[in-house]
Design an enzyme around this catalytic site. Structure first.
Site, PDB file in Angstrom:
ATOM      1  NE  ARG A   1       4.417   1.806  -1.346  1.00 16.74           N
ATOM      2  CZ  ARG A   1       5.187   1.700  -0.255  1.00 16.74           C
ATOM      3  NH1 ARG A   1       6.450   2.073  -0.319  1.00 16.74           N
ATOM      4  NH2 ARG A   1       4.724   1.213   0.878  1.00 16.74           N
TER       5      ARG A   1
ATOM      6  CB  CYS B   1      -0.876   0.028   1.249  1.00 13.97           C
ATOM      7  SG  CYS B   1      -1.958  -1.376   1.385  1.00 13.97           S
TER       8      CYS B   1
ATOM      9  CD1 TRP C   1      -1.666  -6.602  -2.017  1.00 14.31           C
ATOM     10  CD2 TRP C   1      -0.735  -5.687  -3.791  1.00 14.31           C
ATOM     11  NE1 TRP C   1      -1.392  -7.605  -2.880  1.00 14.31           N
ATOM     12  CE2 TRP C   1      -0.821  -7.089  -3.987  1.00 14.31           C
ATOM     13  CE3 TRP C   1      -0.192  -4.929  -4.797  1.00 14.31           C
ATOM     14  CZ2 TRP C   1      -0.369  -7.708  -5.144  1.00 14.31           C
ATOM     15  CZ3 TRP C   1       0.262  -5.548  -5.945  1.00 14.31           C
ATOM     16  CH2 TRP C   1       0.154  -6.919  -6.118  1.00 14.31           C
TER      17      TRP C   1
ATOM     18  CG  ASN D   1       1.611   0.400   3.854  1.00 16.59           C
ATOM     19  OD1 ASN D   1       1.243  -0.719   3.519  1.00 16.59           O
ATOM     20  ND2 ASN D   1       2.708   0.956   3.426  1.00 16.59           N
ATOM     21  N   GLY D   2      -0.280  -1.930   5.986  1.00 21.60           N
ATOM     22  CA  GLY D   2       0.098  -2.962   6.962  1.00 21.60           C
ATOM     23  C   GLY D   2      -1.069  -3.902   7.198  1.00 21.60           C
TER      24      GLY D   2
ATOM     25  CG  HIS E   1      27.987 -39.910   4.743  1.00 21.58           C
ATOM     26  ND1 HIS E   1      28.151 -41.274   4.906  1.00 21.58           N
ATOM     27  CD2 HIS E   1      26.863 -39.589   5.417  1.00 21.58           C
ATOM     28  CE1 HIS E   1      27.146 -41.753   5.620  1.00 21.58           C
ATOM     29  NE2 HIS E   1      26.350 -40.763   5.937  1.00 21.58           N
TER      30      HIS E   1
ATOM     31  CD  GLU F   1      22.494 -14.288  -4.646  1.00 23.26           C
ATOM     32  OE1 GLU F   1      22.378 -14.054  -5.858  1.00 23.26           O
ATOM     33  OE2 GLU F   1      21.558 -14.679  -3.953  1.00 23.26           O
TER      34      GLU F   1
ATOM     35  CE  LYS G   1      15.313  -9.783  -8.338  1.00 24.21           C
ATOM     36  NZ  LYS G   1      15.679 -10.455  -7.051  1.00 24.21           N
TER      37      LYS G   1
ATOM     38  CD  GLU H   1      18.003 -18.250  -0.529  1.00 24.64           C
ATOM     39  OE1 GLU H   1      18.349 -18.888  -1.543  1.00 24.64           O
ATOM     40  OE2 GLU H   1      17.881 -17.014  -0.542  1.00 24.64           O
TER      41      GLU H   1
ATOM     42  CE  LYS I   1      19.734 -14.187  -1.336  1.00 25.03           C
ATOM     43  NZ  LYS I   1      19.278 -15.288  -2.067  1.00 25.03           N
TER      44      LYS I   1
HETATM   45  C1  AGP Z   1      18.890 -15.502  -5.895  1.00 24.64           C
HETATM   46  O1  AGP Z   1      19.326 -14.605  -4.905  1.00 24.64           O
HETATM   47  C2  AGP Z   1      19.524 -15.231  -7.241  1.00 24.64           C
HETATM   48  N1  AGP Z   1      19.303 -13.900  -7.649  1.00 24.64           N
HETATM   49  C3  AGP Z   1      19.152 -16.283  -8.269  1.00 24.64           C
HETATM   50  O2  AGP Z   1      19.561 -17.523  -7.772  1.00 24.64           O
HETATM   51  C4  AGP Z   1      17.647 -16.381  -8.628  1.00 24.64           C
HETATM   52  O3  AGP Z   1      16.935 -16.944  -7.544  1.00 24.64           O
HETATM   53  C5  AGP Z   1      17.516 -17.323  -9.833  1.00 24.64           C
HETATM   54  O4  AGP Z   1      18.193 -16.736 -10.914  1.00 24.64           O
HETATM   55  C6  AGP Z   1      16.052 -17.591 -10.223  1.00 24.64           C
HETATM   56  O5  AGP Z   1      15.430 -16.388 -10.574  1.00 24.64           O
HETATM   57  P1  AGP Z   1      13.830 -16.405 -10.749  1.00 24.64           P
HETATM   58  O6  AGP Z   1      13.256 -16.743  -9.402  1.00 24.64           O
HETATM   59  O7  AGP Z   1      13.480 -15.033 -11.194  1.00 24.64           O
HETATM   60  O8  AGP Z   1      13.485 -17.447 -11.759  1.00 24.64           O
END
Ligand code: AGP
Length: 628
Positions: free
Chosen positions: A27, A2, A75, A101-102, A524, A508, A623, A501, A505
């Site tokens: 947004r 929102c 939203w 908002n919230g 193992h 990357e 991205k 995950e 993080k």
């Molecule tokens: C995650 O932090 C990365 N930017 C990358 O692994 C991303 O998750 C992956 O490229 C998949 O992107 P998507 O979810 O837009 O398909």
């Protein structure tokens, strides 16, 4: 997400607020509205479902003019997108309006409490309880109560009293015809920002800086549990307890794109702190918190077809793939449906044995990842039912599948995915509930317990974020551990994908080597790596494999390895055994990955910042990977 905009000054308030709302369109929203105090002292309210342009057209047909106004882009969280649910919402006597908002987590309880005192509700929203509560306290406790003296203090006191009843993150703006000389705004938790803008004999209010850039670059940011009282000549800020607070007026020199970061130095940090709100938006319109029933109309999967499904295959890349690994637990546990997870880049070439009784589910924030799209093409060509959990509405994945579940996380700008990951997890829980309800595989008690904690999830995420902000723990952790060259991340069961995950993080955005591993695999091979140069991040919430995780942690400690463990904040015993404890609140085991990933997001963020790296645009990464 929102958006809120407010103005008090000498110019056309409607025009100023509309321009601000247009600058907040990025947004995402589904309806909009504003309230203007006109020259007769009447509050003119105009609201419209759909795009802002529809509100503009409504105002052309039914103008509303004045020099004080508040506006909102909504939203939907409670109540479908519609004119009646759009903000502002008004008190019974029409003398008071509120935008928010919230999410008001305890809105059902407050609604009943107000109804018992004679209030009726004109909308399905949680927000409406706020304006009635303010009205209740402003009139000394009731629809026709004796009424306080009606002076400005009474309004502030009434707003404070009302907000003290709310649970969950909220940002609100209040306008009263009894006080045409002021605007009030307040912030509770992480419901998106409240920014006060300073002009000459005019003042502004907004959720985010972009809304103000056309008017001023002198701003103040409200912090959690603070209220601002704006008049034409300035603003005073107090805590919700009424104590004056000195918030600096800062000069914003950012360009509009940078300004979208608001008070945050990076999009990634902003998106981490938006997760309470984005999860509320993900849940909205889909889960009836009372009955526990889930509706996923955009999936286009009938209960009959859901019952015929023999298997689900999840295809994804990167962070989305790790969400899929959590999804396998969720779908098998809730819907008893065999679920496989594969890298999209592998799936597309392995000539999968699938047919019409199978769902191939892509998880993709961007909806444009070339490997994921190719995997969907392969699945579709082989006759499977294809679906996507996707954030970008209208993306290729969204358009090419038979059905979709939108993450509703709002734009994710940081290359390192954070709020899209947690939104994916919530969507997977909703899908598991939906399939489980269709296939009648859900025990009533399990469903009730899960739905109860789903309703609390935005607030629980807020608790993790507030603790992180108050303790400064992660910046300190980054200072102490950011110099190591290698990390091991360990988890079991539902926490194994979170370990993967968390390692991604760190890799990357800080360029430090990190490996996520199933904790049971340590003996193992990987345990040979453990020494004082290889810290281990362990995910050890109290779940079905907790004792095993504790044993793994002891094995690492016995070999001189440092352990940073994500633990439940009541688990003092384990916290005392490890080098650093990263606390999270207790929640249903199936929801704990949403909470346990946040410390790992924050740790990676602060390590990268400590290394002076470009957090939002890490080297070599995009991205969305739209090429092979
Ligand atoms: C995650 O932090 C990365 N930017 C990358 O692994 C991303 O998750 C992956 O490229 C998949 O992107 P998507 O979810 O837009 O398909």
């Amino acid at each position: 997400m929102c958006g809120i905009v407010g103005y008090i000054g000498y110019r056309d308030a409607t025009a100023v607020v509309l321009e601000g709302l247009q600058r907040l369109e990025y947004r995402g929203y589904d309806s909009a509205g504003l309230a203007v105090l006109d020259s007769t002292g009447t509050l003119q309210i105009r609201r419209e479902a759909g795009r802002l342009q529809r509100l503009v057209r409504l105002l052309e047909q039914a103008p509303a003019r004045g020099t004080v106004a508040i506006g909102h882009t909504r939203w939907a969280t409670h109540g479908p997108p519609s004119r009646r649910n759009a903000h502002p919402h008004a008190s019974p006597d029409g003398r008071l309006v509120v935008v928010q908002n919230g999410i008001v987590e305890n809105f059902a309880e407050l609604r009943a409490w107000l109804q018992a005192r004679g209030y009726t509700f004109a909308s399905d929203t949680d927000t409406e309880v706020i304006v009635h509560l303010i009205h209740y306290y402003f009139h000394g406790g009731g629809l026709n109560g004796g009424g306080l003296d009606g002076g400005g203090e009474a309004l502030e006191t009434a707003v404070r009293a009302a907000l003290s009843r709310l649970q969950g993150p909220s940002a609100v703006a209040v306008l009263s015809r009894d006080h045409p000389d002021r605007l009030l705004a307040a912030r509770l938790g992480h419901a998106g920002g409240v920014v006060v803008g300073w002009g000459e004999e005019e003042m502004y209010l907004a959720s985010d800086i972009p809304a103000l850039l056309g008017c001023t670059r002198r701003v103040q940011f409200l912090e959690n549990r603070q209220m601002a009282i704006l008049t034409r000549n300035g603003a005073s800020i107090r805590t919700l307890e009424g104590r004056p607070v000195d918030r600096p007026v800062v000069q914003v020199n950012w360009d509009p794109a940078a300004a979208e970061k608001g008070e945050y130095p990076h999009f990634m940090l902003k998106e981490i702190f938006e997760q309470g709100q984005s999860i509320a938006a993900t849940l909205a319109q889909r889960l009836d918190f009372g009955s526990g029933l889930v509706e996923l109309p955009s999936l286009h999967l009938s209960p009959e077809r859901a019952r015929r499904l023999r298997k689900v295959t999840i295809v994804a890349c990167g962070t989305s793939y790790y969400a899929g690994l959590v999804g396998r637990h969720l779908l098998e546990r809730l819907a008893r449906i065999p679920t496989e997870v594969d890298y999209a880049s592998e799936y597309r070439y392995r000539e999968p044995l699938i047919g019409p009784e199978e769902m191939v589910l892509a998880i993709t924030q961007s909806g444009e990842t070339v490997d994921t799209l190719a995997a969907l093409e392969e699945a579709r060509a082989r006759g499977a039912f294809t679906a996507a959990i996707v954030n970008v509405v209208g993306s290729q994945a969204d358009r090419m599948c038979h059905g979709a579940i939108h993450m509703h996380a709002g734009p994710e700008i940081g290359v390192a995915s954070t709020k899209a990951f947690t939104a994916s997890l919530v969507d997977l829980v909703l899908l598991g509930l939906y399939l489980g309800q269709a296939r009648q595989t859900l025990a009533e008690s399990e469903q009730a317990a899960l739905v109860q904690d789903l309703a609390r999830l935005p607030g629980l995420v807020g608790e993790v974020l507030e603790e992180a902000q108050a303790s400064g723990r992660y910046a300190e952790l980054a200072r102490d551990y950011g110099g190591f060259a290698n990390f091991l991340y360990l988890g079991r069961g539902l926490q194994y994908p979170v370990a993967r995950e968390g390692a991604l993080k760190l890799k990357e955005i800080s360029y430090i080597h990190a490996e996520g591993y199933p904790a049971g695999e340590m003996k193992h091979g990987p345990i040979a790596l453990i020494d004082g140069h290889m810290p281990t991040v362990a995910l050890a919430p109290r779940d079905g494999v907790y004792e095993k995780m504790v044993s793994q942690i002891e094995q690492v400690k016995a070999r001189g390895g440092a352990v940073l463990a994500v633990v439940h904040h009541q688990d003092r015993q384990l916290a005392a055994r490890v080098d650093r404890a990263l606390p999270i609140p207790q929640a249903h085991p199936l929801l704990t990955p949403v909470l346990s990933v946040i410390p790992l997001q924050l740790f990676a963020y602060h390590v990268a910042v400590g290394r002076g790296l470009d957090v939002d645009r890490p080297r070599n990464l995009a991205k969305s990977v739209t090429v092979e």
